[in-house]
Design an enzyme around this catalytic site. Sequence first.
Site, PDB file in Angstrom:
ATOM      1  N   SER A 266      -5.608   8.359  -1.723  1.00  0.00           N
ATOM      2  CA  SER A 266      -6.018   7.323  -2.681  1.00  0.00           C
ATOM      3  C   SER A 266      -5.364   5.997  -2.344  1.00  0.00           C
ATOM      4  O   SER A 266      -4.255   5.960  -1.818  1.00  0.00           O
ATOM      5  CB  SER A 266      -5.585   7.730  -4.097  1.00  0.00           C
ATOM      6  OG  SER A 266      -4.182   7.647  -4.228  1.00  0.00           O
ATOM      7  N   ASP A 267      -6.054   4.907  -2.665  1.00  0.00           N
ATOM      8  CA  ASP A 267      -5.356   3.630  -2.684  1.00  0.00           C
ATOM      9  C   ASP A 267      -4.294   3.747  -3.788  1.00  0.00           C
ATOM     10  O   ASP A 267      -4.371   4.614  -4.656  1.00  0.00           O
ATOM     11  CB  ASP A 267      -6.322   2.473  -2.945  1.00  0.00           C
ATOM     12  CG  ASP A 267      -5.762   1.143  -2.446  1.00  0.00           C
ATOM     13  OD1 ASP A 267      -4.520   1.038  -2.245  1.00  0.00           O
ATOM     14  OD2 ASP A 267      -6.543   0.189  -2.260  1.00  0.00           O
ATOM     15  N   TRP A 268      -3.294   2.884  -3.725  1.00  0.00           N
ATOM     16  CA  TRP A 268      -2.120   3.034  -4.585  1.00  0.00           C
ATOM     17  C   TRP A 268      -2.475   2.815  -6.066  1.00  0.00           C
ATOM     18  O   TRP A 268      -2.680   1.706  -6.508  1.00  0.00           O
ATOM     19  CB  TRP A 268      -1.036   2.071  -4.101  1.00  0.00           C
ATOM     20  CG  TRP A 268      -0.123   2.649  -3.043  1.00  0.00           C
ATOM     21  CD1 TRP A 268       1.234   2.573  -3.033  1.00  0.00           C
ATOM     22  CD2 TRP A 268      -0.464   3.391  -1.861  1.00  0.00           C
ATOM     23  NE1 TRP A 268       1.742   3.242  -1.937  1.00  0.00           N
ATOM     24  CE2 TRP A 268       0.733   3.750  -1.204  1.00  0.00           C
ATOM     25  CE3 TRP A 268      -1.674   3.831  -1.305  1.00  0.00           C
ATOM     26  CZ2 TRP A 268       0.765   4.504  -0.019  1.00  0.00           C
ATOM     27  CZ3 TRP A 268      -1.644   4.578  -0.119  1.00  0.00           C
ATOM     28  CH2 TRP A 268      -0.442   4.902   0.495  1.00  0.00           C
TER      29      TRP A 268
END
Length: 755
Positions: A266-268
Amino acid sequence: MAMWLRLKITLLLLLSTNVLESYGFTQRSWSESADLANKTVALLTLDEKIGMVTGVGQFNSRCVGNIKPPNRSLSITTSSNTVLNVSIPPLCFQDGPAGLRLVKNVTGFPTGINAASTFSRRLMRARGEALGEEFRGKGVNVFLGPAMDIMRNPKAGRGWESFGPDPYLNGEGAYETIIGVQSAGVMACAKHYLANNQEHWRYGLSANVDERTLREMYWWPFMRSIDANVSSVMCAYNRLNGTSSCHNEDLIGLLSEGGFQGFVVSDWGATHDSATDNALAGLDMEQPGDFILIGGGVYGNGLKNAVNDGSVPVEVLNGMVAKILTPWFVLGQDQGFPAINFDAQHADGSGNLNLNVNVRTDAHTELTREIGRASAVLLKNNRTTTDGTPTGTTIRGLPVSQERIKSIAIIGRDAKLPNLDCNPPLTAGLNQCNDGTMSIGWGSGSNSLDFIVPPNTAIRDFVGNSATITESLSNDRPAGPNAAIGKDLAIVFANAMSGELGFYFVVDGNQGDRNDLDLWFKGGSLIEAVAAVNNNTVVVIHSVGPVPMPWSNHPNITAIIYAGAPGEQTGPSLVDVIWGAYNPRGRLPFTIADSEDDYGTTIVYNSITGFPTIDYTERLLLDYRYMDSKNIAPRFEFGFGLSYTKFEYSSLSISSSGSSQVVSFTIKNTGGLDGTEIPQLYLGFPGSAGEPEKVLRGFDEVDLKAGESKQVSLTISEREMSVWDTPSHSWVRPQGTFEVFVGASVKDIRLTGSF
Ligand SMILES: *[C@@H]1O[C@H](CO)[C@@H](O)[C@H](O)[C@H]1NC(C)=O
Ligand SMILES: *[C@@H]1O[C@H](CO)[C@@H](O)[C@H](O)[C@H]1NC(C)=O
Ligand SMILES: *[C@@H]1O[C@H](CO)[C@@H](O)[C@H](O)[C@H]1NC(C)=O
Ligand SMILES: *[C@@H]1O[C@H](CO)[C@@H](O)[C@H](O)[C@H]1NC(C)=O
Ligand SMILES: *[C@@H]1O[C@H](CO)[C@@H](O)[C@H](O)[C@H]1NC(C)=O
Ligand SMILES: *[C@@H]1O[C@H](CO)[C@@H](O)[C@H](O)[C@H]1NC(C)=O
Ligand SMILES: *[C@@H]1O[C@H](CO)[C@@H](O)[C@H](O)[C@H]1NC(C)=O
Ligand SMILES: *[C@@H]1O[C@H](CO)[C@@H](O)[C@H](O)[C@H]1NC(C)=O
Ligand SMILES: *[C@@H]1O[C@H](CO)[C@@H](O)[C@H](O)[C@H]1NC(C)=O
């Protein structure tokens, strides 16, 4: 000719002090690695598996992200019956696409958009190799890049991290970068999946993209990433068709259908809803593991509970861990991969361990300079010479003659050293306080500028005592024009910046995306004011994307260089071009038009109903494709760039080779100087295909000595001649006649043919 011989430049030719000359690992095949990964997973406890797929938390990470590995050595038996002891490290994830973020003693590489401007697969790959070398040296397992977000609108805040609005050029940039990075044994991470095309509302906007547009535009560079055996893909913050990217089963499903065998991270903070939603949709790892900004904190105990209550079958979790370990084995990261030797929690360097692991090398500095000069696009050059011949000494225009030009004004804040110590420690090193030259945008894709050589310093160093230099290093008037009066040459610098959205990143009122296309700090007025008083005004633009240039035809502006965001060797690379040690060959990776309307898309800034829905109604028509469809004559078109020499094209021939077409032609350097031409191939699909008028499908870099000719062959694959057929959900090559356009830009077509 003598003038050229007299020009000398001192390039750093010192031998590299690289500690990483031999990496000492052997790559494994994907199938062997998947087998090793499966065998490793079989030895793990539930808690160990959860630790492998969950970030350790934003403030507990040494890197921008880590995982918690099993704290023991695992013995597995390989298919050749040997015992392999495996110790999994806390996998280090680090930004970003143009160099190590939040780390000292590293190279500030050129941005993605400048890599695109080189139109050089060789330089794109070399940049990837050098990035991989530095990331490996600092113990980074996963390079968070390349970014391959299509520049759907020219104001998009992070457009400069990727390779522009054209999917084919983005795809080639992604492919070469990944091969380069992974050759150093570092996993690459293709991002951001998918349609992450503006910063405003990015944490939840929905990009609604029809299937064909998705495949031909936004999926294309990810498809090329899979061709390059990319290790991981980062799902984006935004939603696609209403569903969050990180738990969008249809979207993530496209990856494995396309042959992807690595993991999705995932993106952060891009995870929402339940662990089950995400795990069943195909999200293999959550970062940074806890809640940040608007999402995250979904895996960990949430996932453990979901496995315990059966909503996530343990086989799914096993598959997630195996997908993380597979590329780790492919790239031999079990064989002596360096330990993490920096601390991203202390960007100022105070917490760094083992500072003596110096990954910055002279070779990287020289490569950064080479990409800088190879990406500088010469947009205009009204050169006049002493004897009126091309070989005479330059009086006005470029390249500047050191013997003739005795007084130089350097004008504009963009010529000077930027503020390097900006609000530490929280946001240190993210370049959002730039008050000087722009060599990279701001945010997580920024890099270290500790070693930046700004234009004014490089020019002073080069010119030495051969001319007097007057500086006016602000955009103030009348200071700038006053400095220019009576000088043999005035070089005016102006810039436009953009960056990543973040709650602390509103820069001069711009929340990531640019508010407008204009030059910042009244740069356009500065240029006009200088040109009004100096008839040899050379303009240098540092910008993250296109800027209108209404002043480009001003008779006193003898040359314009679009230098993009070239990284730390910005000054020296410009000197190479301006004084002619290097013959410019960079090309625009987007079109420079007069107004934003000419691009046909917008950024959605305001939405009273919260996260907006953005319909990609322009479909395949971005940039030059849109302008062609509307008969808009741009100021400087996609693919355009001048040289100090001239090239002629001839002898087009087209032949089939299996399912591919090979387009061959000859290029001759007809000028008096050695140089490099960037031939481009645009395809015109049969009318029934519903494609834009011209679509980039090939390019090359051709070095030619003065007078030399070479034959060039460009191959168009079956897939590159296909369109996405929505009814059959597949690539289909349309029936009918294809037109082939070969030329020096999308508008400067020199040869045409068909097949
Ligand atoms: C990708 O991996 C496969 C299988 O390991 C290999 O055959 C192929 O050559 C690789 N492709 C590239 C571009 O490295
Ligand atoms: C690894 O395990 C998965 C099931 O989790 C299986 O589908 C796959 O074929 C296995 N791969 C190898 C190479 O054994
Ligand atoms: C790993 O285990 C050792 C004991 O075997 C312990 O001393 C150490 O603290 C553990 N490390 C972590 C990160 O849990
Ligand atoms: C693997 O580890 C075991 C003990 O855990 C040890 O006996 C063995 O020698 C190791 N093998 C190798 C190849 O390092
Ligand atoms: C998004 O929605 C459009 C229109 O409803 C559809 O054509 C397309 O396939 C969808 N894309 C995905 C990835 O679900
Ligand atoms: C940079 O590396 C050198 C060794 O090459 C070291 O002496 C110095 O402390 C490092 N500086 C920083 C800021 O990390
Ligand atoms: C100046 O150069 C541009 C191209 O760089 C050209 O189109 C224009 O005609 C030139 N003008 C003069 C006066 O030479
Ligand atoms: C440019 O200005 C200089 C004086 O600064 C003058 O000598 C020269 O003739 C001018 N050249 C042109 C082409 O106007
Ligand atoms: C060009 O520069 C000269 C000074 O060299 C100035 O006199 C002239 O007005 C300028 N031309 C324009 C169109 O601004």
